[in-house]
Design a protein around this motif. Sequence first.
Motif, PDB file in Angstrom:
ATOM      1  N   PRO A 112      -2.455 -14.862  11.007  1.00  0.00           N
ATOM      2  CA  PRO A 112      -2.718 -13.837  12.026  1.00  0.00           C
ATOM      3  C   PRO A 112      -3.203 -12.531  11.406  1.00  0.00           C
ATOM      4  N   SER A 113      -3.762 -11.681  12.235  1.00  0.00           N
ATOM      5  CA  SER A 113      -4.282 -10.402  11.782  1.00  0.00           C
ATOM      6  C   SER A 113      -3.187  -9.589  11.083  1.00  0.00           C
ATOM      7  N   GLY A 114      -3.521  -8.992   9.968  1.00  0.00           N
ATOM      8  CA  GLY A 114      -2.576  -8.129   9.266  1.00  0.00           C
ATOM      9  C   GLY A 114      -1.647  -8.862   8.315  1.00  0.00           C
ATOM     10  N   CYS A 115      -1.860 -10.171   8.113  1.00  0.00           N
ATOM     11  CA  CYS A 115      -0.929 -10.928   7.273  1.00  0.00           C
ATOM     12  C   CYS A 115      -1.296 -10.873   5.787  1.00  0.00           C
ATOM     13  N   GLY A 116      -2.338 -10.108   5.430  1.00  0.00           N
ATOM     14  CA  GLY A 116      -2.623  -9.908   4.012  1.00  0.00           C
ATOM     15  C   GLY A 116      -3.758 -10.746   3.456  1.00  0.00           C
ATOM     16  N   LYS A 117      -4.579 -11.339   4.309  1.00  0.00           N
ATOM     17  CA  LYS A 117      -5.674 -12.201   3.841  1.00  0.00           C
ATOM     18  C   LYS A 117      -6.715 -11.403   3.066  1.00  0.00           C
ATOM     19  N   THR A 118      -7.196 -10.313   3.687  1.00  0.00           N
ATOM     20  CA  THR A 118      -8.216  -9.494   3.032  1.00  0.00           C
ATOM     21  C   THR A 118      -7.680  -8.900   1.736  1.00  0.00           C
ATOM     22  N   THR A 119      -6.444  -8.437   1.782  1.00  0.00           N
ATOM     23  CA  THR A 119      -5.843  -7.863   0.571  1.00  0.00           C
ATOM     24  C   THR A 119      -5.829  -8.900  -0.551  1.00  0.00           C
ATOM     25  N   ALA A 178       2.130  -5.864   1.849  1.00  0.00           N
ATOM     26  CA  ALA A 178       0.946  -6.525   2.414  1.00  0.00           C
ATOM     27  C   ALA A 178       0.879  -7.960   1.909  1.00  0.00           C
ATOM     28  N   TYR A 224       0.854  -1.190   0.000  1.00  0.00           N
ATOM     29  CA  TYR A 224       0.000   0.000   0.000  1.00  0.00           C
ATOM     30  C   TYR A 224       0.889   1.239   0.000  1.00  0.00           C
TER      31      TYR A 224
HETATM   32  N1  LIG Z   1      -6.151   0.423   2.553  1.00  0.00           N
HETATM   33  C1  LIG Z   1      -4.981   0.225   3.170  1.00  0.00           C
HETATM   34  N2  LIG Z   1      -4.028   1.167   3.187  1.00  0.00           N
HETATM   35  C2  LIG Z   1      -2.829   0.954   3.788  1.00  0.00           C
HETATM   36  N3  LIG Z   1      -2.494  -0.193   4.388  1.00  0.00           N
HETATM   37  C3  LIG Z   1      -3.398  -1.182   4.413  1.00  0.00           C
HETATM   38  C4  LIG Z   1      -4.698  -1.040   3.801  1.00  0.00           C
HETATM   39  N4  LIG Z   1      -5.385  -2.186   3.971  1.00  0.00           N
HETATM   40  C5  LIG Z   1      -4.574  -3.017   4.654  1.00  0.00           C
HETATM   41  N5  LIG Z   1      -3.381  -2.414   4.915  1.00  0.00           N
HETATM   42  C6  LIG Z   1      -2.215  -3.045   5.606  1.00  0.00           C
HETATM   43  O1  LIG Z   1      -1.827  -4.179   4.852  1.00  0.00           O
HETATM   44  C7  LIG Z   1      -1.510  -5.279   5.704  1.00  0.00           C
HETATM   45  C8  LIG Z   1      -2.414  -6.454   5.351  1.00  0.00           C
HETATM   46  O2  LIG Z   1      -3.752  -6.112   5.687  1.00  0.00           O
HETATM   47  P1  LIG Z   1      -4.997  -7.077   5.462  1.00  0.00           P
HETATM   48  O3  LIG Z   1      -4.913  -7.610   4.091  1.00  0.00           O
HETATM   49  O4  LIG Z   1      -6.215  -6.330   5.833  1.00  0.00           O
HETATM   50  O5  LIG Z   1      -4.684  -8.236   6.516  1.00  0.00           O
HETATM   51  P2  LIG Z   1      -5.641  -9.331   7.191  1.00  0.00           P
HETATM   52  O6  LIG Z   1      -6.913  -9.368   6.436  1.00  0.00           O
HETATM   53  O7  LIG Z   1      -4.842 -10.587   7.110  1.00  0.00           O
HETATM   54  O8  LIG Z   1      -5.828  -8.914   8.608  1.00  0.00           O
HETATM   55  C9  LIG Z   1      -1.673  -4.774   7.120  1.00  0.00           C
HETATM   56  O9  LIG Z   1      -0.411  -4.367   7.568  1.00  0.00           O
HETATM   57  C10 LIG Z   1      -2.596  -3.596   6.976  1.00  0.00           C
HETATM   58  O10 LIG Z   1      -2.356  -2.645   7.978  1.00  0.00           O
END
Ligand SMILES: Nc1ncnc2c1ncn2[C@@H]1O[C@H](COP(=O)(O)OP(=O)(O)O)[C@@H](O)[C@H]1O
Length: 338
Positions: free
Chosen positions: A61-68, A42, A35
């Motif tokens: 774990p949280s923040g590991c890039g799953k949603t991304t 990410a 990002y």
């Molecule tokens: N829109 C965004 N802008 C900047 N950083 C982001 C954004 N969305 C997620 N991140 C960062 O990218 C990393 C992966 O996030 P995310 O994919 O949401 O993880 P998860 O779903 O595994 O918790 C995290 O460090 C998060 O803080």
Amino acid sequence: MTALAVFSRSSRRSGRSSKSARGAEIRLEHVSKRYSGSKAAAVSDLSLTIEAGEFCVLVGPSGCGKTTTLRMINRLTALDSGEIMIDGRSTLMTTVTELRRGIGYVIQEGGLFPHMTVAGNIGTVPRLLGWSRGDVKKRVAELLELAGLDLSLAERYPAELSGGQRQRVGLARALAADPPLLLMDEPFNALDPVVRERLQDELLRLHRELAKTIVFVTHDVDEAIKLGNRIAILRQGGVLAQYDTPDSILARPANEFVREFVGENRALRRLALRRLDQIDLAPAVKAAAGLPTVSSSATVREAVSLMIETETKALSVVDENGEACGSIRFDDAARLLR
Ligand SMILES: Nc1ncnc2c1ncn2[C@@H]1O[C@H](COP(=O)(O)OP(=O)(O)O)[C@@H](O)[C@H]1O
Ligand SMILES: [Mg+2]
């Protein structure tokens, strides 16, 4: 009646194809994302093939890039490099609208439009596709049934539903245009454990009956093991730590990170993955032998637990009619883990 029977019968009635669209194959090839404004990636060089019809769980774990990762598949988030292919075609080769028509997306709490009724929410995509009012209405009714919701809920607003009902509506809405692929982002997190377990079971049933490809995100490793045919374990920075079946991950964690993330009792959890009717049983023993009985729908873990409770080394296995169909000994269970 099974959900599929409902689905195909009512699909025929509405004059649409009686067979739902099969799953799509997803291929991520060297996908990376950072990002803007952030130093760390990410998602880093992630390659993953998800076969058609598979239930793939992304866990970590949280923040590991799953949603991304999930959002790059339907282009809610743009990737920096690499490629994502659906049925052999790059997601960049189609318009976003066309791409998303083939992808159902479910998020926590269903992500419903609060100002629309349940019927309005579920019918969103069919309406956008220009279906007639009658067809939309029929489809909404069959989806309510498919998602285990009462028809009387159709005119309610999301705020008038329980969390579990909202999640069911979200799932029904995602299935409305019969997409070959479902993306689900921690959909059951907000639910209490009993409702959560019921929805997990129903999702498994739907997956068996509709044969969609599902990519499901969770941070809960037990949920991943219960639901997935294949599990991708991600670690910080969107690095793939292991991609394998639940049994192989429990049997052979690829590294210390996975071993720790997966947790304790790996042997017992492997035995819980198998039901007695899925393994080779020893021949049935005579009822006169007086062994305790166990149903063939029980898991091997449950059988072992019963042997411990009853202080026996073997059980007689009975089928749904109560007829002896085999037996299992303690050693047989242990041998399954080799
Ligand atoms: N829109 C965004 N802008 C900047 N950083 C982001 C954004 N969305 C997620 N991140 C960062 O990218 C990393 C992966 O996030 P995310 O994919 O949401 O993880 P998860 O779903 O595994 O918790 C995290 O460090 C998060 O803080
Ligand atoms: Mg997330």
